[in-house]
Design an enzyme around this catalytic site. Sequence first.
Site, mmCIF file in Angstrom:
data_model
loop_
_atom_site.group_PDB
_atom_site.id
_atom_site.type_symbol
_atom_site.label_atom_id
_atom_site.label_comp_id
_atom_site.label_asym_id
_atom_site.label_seq_id
_atom_site.Cartn_x
_atom_site.Cartn_y
_atom_site.Cartn_z
ATOM 1 N N PRO A 1 0.825 -1.212 0.000
ATOM 2 C CA PRO A 1 0.000 0.000 0.000
ATOM 3 C C PRO A 1 0.854 1.255 0.000
ATOM 4 C CG PRO A 1 -0.033 -1.044 2.160
ATOM 5 C CD PRO A 1 0.684 -1.978 1.255
ATOM 6 N N ASP A 2 0.325 2.315 -0.601
ATOM 7 C CA ASP A 2 1.051 3.580 -0.588
ATOM 8 C C ASP A 2 0.680 4.374 0.656
ATOM 9 O OD1 ASP A 2 -1.439 4.604 -1.056
ATOM 10 O OD2 ASP A 2 -1.055 5.226 -3.109
ATOM 11 N N PHE A 3 1.080 5.629 0.693
ATOM 12 C CA PHE A 3 0.867 6.446 1.877
ATOM 13 C C PHE A 3 -0.340 7.363 1.764
ATOM 14 C CE2 PHE A 3 4.770 4.724 2.947
ATOM 15 C CZ PHE A 3 5.262 5.191 4.155
ATOM 16 N N ARG A 4 -0.549 7.943 0.571
ATOM 17 C CA ARG A 4 -1.472 9.074 0.483
ATOM 18 C C ARG A 4 -2.805 8.798 -0.202
ATOM 19 N NH1 ARG A 4 3.520 10.968 0.920
ATOM 20 N NH2 ARG A 4 3.817 12.819 2.191
ATOM 21 N N GLN B 1 11.759 6.538 -4.602
ATOM 22 C CA GLN B 1 11.424 6.947 -3.246
ATOM 23 C C GLN B 1 11.025 5.736 -2.395
ATOM 24 O OE1 GLN B 1 8.975 10.824 -3.333
ATOM 25 N NE2 GLN B 1 8.779 10.050 -5.419
ATOM 26 N N ASN B 2 10.947 4.565 -3.011
ATOM 27 C CA ASN B 2 10.496 3.367 -2.305
ATOM 28 C C ASN B 2 11.628 2.727 -1.511
ATOM 29 O OD1 ASN B 2 8.028 3.826 -3.456
ATOM 30 N ND2 ASN B 2 8.287 2.316 -5.091
ATOM 31 N N ASP C 1 11.434 -0.710 -0.599
ATOM 32 C CA ASP C 1 11.113 -2.136 -0.581
ATOM 33 C C ASP C 1 12.116 -3.028 -1.310
ATOM 34 O OD1 ASP C 1 10.387 -1.782 -3.379
ATOM 35 O OD2 ASP C 1 8.461 -1.024 -2.678
ATOM 36 N N HIS D 1 15.171 7.233 -0.175
ATOM 37 C CA HIS D 1 14.697 7.118 1.205
ATOM 38 C C HIS D 1 15.207 5.863 1.902
ATOM 39 C CE1 HIS D 1 11.179 9.860 -0.182
ATOM 40 N NE2 HIS D 1 12.225 10.559 0.170
ATOM 41 N N CYS E 1 27.703 -4.986 20.333
ATOM 42 C CA CYS E 1 27.892 -3.936 21.345
ATOM 43 C C CYS E 1 26.630 -3.602 22.133
ATOM 44 C CB CYS E 1 28.446 -2.672 20.686
ATOM 45 S SG CYS E 1 27.264 -1.808 19.623
ATOM 46 N N THR F 1 4.039 8.454 -8.589
ATOM 47 C CA THR F 1 4.336 9.432 -7.540
ATOM 48 C C THR F 1 3.509 10.683 -7.750
ATOM 49 O OG1 THR F 1 6.034 10.868 -6.570
ATOM 50 C CG2 THR F 1 6.352 10.220 -8.872
ATOM 51 N N SER F 2 3.026 11.232 -6.654
ATOM 52 C CA SER F 2 2.250 12.467 -6.708
ATOM 53 C C SER F 2 3.154 13.688 -6.792
ATOM 54 C CB SER F 2 1.368 12.584 -5.460
ATOM 55 O OG SER F 2 2.176 12.617 -4.286
ATOM 56 N N ASN G 1 0.817 8.263 -13.857
ATOM 57 C CA ASN G 1 0.273 8.303 -12.502
ATOM 58 C C ASN G 1 -1.250 8.323 -12.586
ATOM 59 O OD1 ASN G 1 1.105 8.471 -9.644
ATOM 60 N ND2 ASN G 1 -0.072 10.370 -9.639
#
Length: 242
Positions: free
Chosen positions: A30-33, A100-101, A103, A118, A150, A188-189, A211
């Site tokens: 799933p995307d974010f927006r 920008q992914n 995955d 990212h 550590c 991408t938006s 898109n």
Amino acid sequence: MVPKLERLIEQSGNIVFFGGAGVSTESGIPDFRSVDGLYHQKFDYPPEVMLSHSFFVTHTEEFFRFYREKLIVHGARPNAAHIRLAKLEQQGKLKAVVTQNIDGLHQAAGSKRVFELHGSILRNFCTRCGKFYDVDFVENAPGVPRCTECGAVVKPDVVLYEEGLDPDTMEGAVRAIAAADLLIVGGTSLAVYPAAGLLQYFNGRNLVVINKQPTPADRHASLVLNMPIGRALGPDPVAEQE
């Protein structure tokens, strides 16, 4: 395939692809927006807060609960778009993927030159000694994952809110985009900066935007396709869109 897009690809020798979350939605991520995206779900805190550097530092255990549940993906495989882009690279036409992914699906499809703006869920590092850990270590660790050497916290190599993008990755992406004769923007938006600002470095002949929804770059594009990117780049014939 879209005939006009295929003609542009055929005529170009230095293609760069710039993509976002919409590239991986056809792989079940799933995307974010979008309406069903992460930002429209209800949590104790807004997702952008839980994915911030401050939250990672002050609410580390809660950060990892959210991260494991929402960002680590299971069973996702490259879709038609990932596969086509990898083939274009093998043919010598596609010179870079800027994504920008997080995955890793572009690499899973076979793409070699990928600038992950990212970061990636597949890479994790000790915050003290830098020891590398894979995604399984982070997923299966009880509570907060800690370094076996550590004892410090192991952090995903993902750019969180309040963190800057890696300068070497940004420089590589800028150089690739500036040298391209065809830039394909997909899934991408163009709402996330500074990543979306990379388009200003493109001076090539043709810009293609794929898109489902309109983007700020549409008015500058040679071709705009409002369709899933796998459908536009994949093997199934579709009606040409101008």
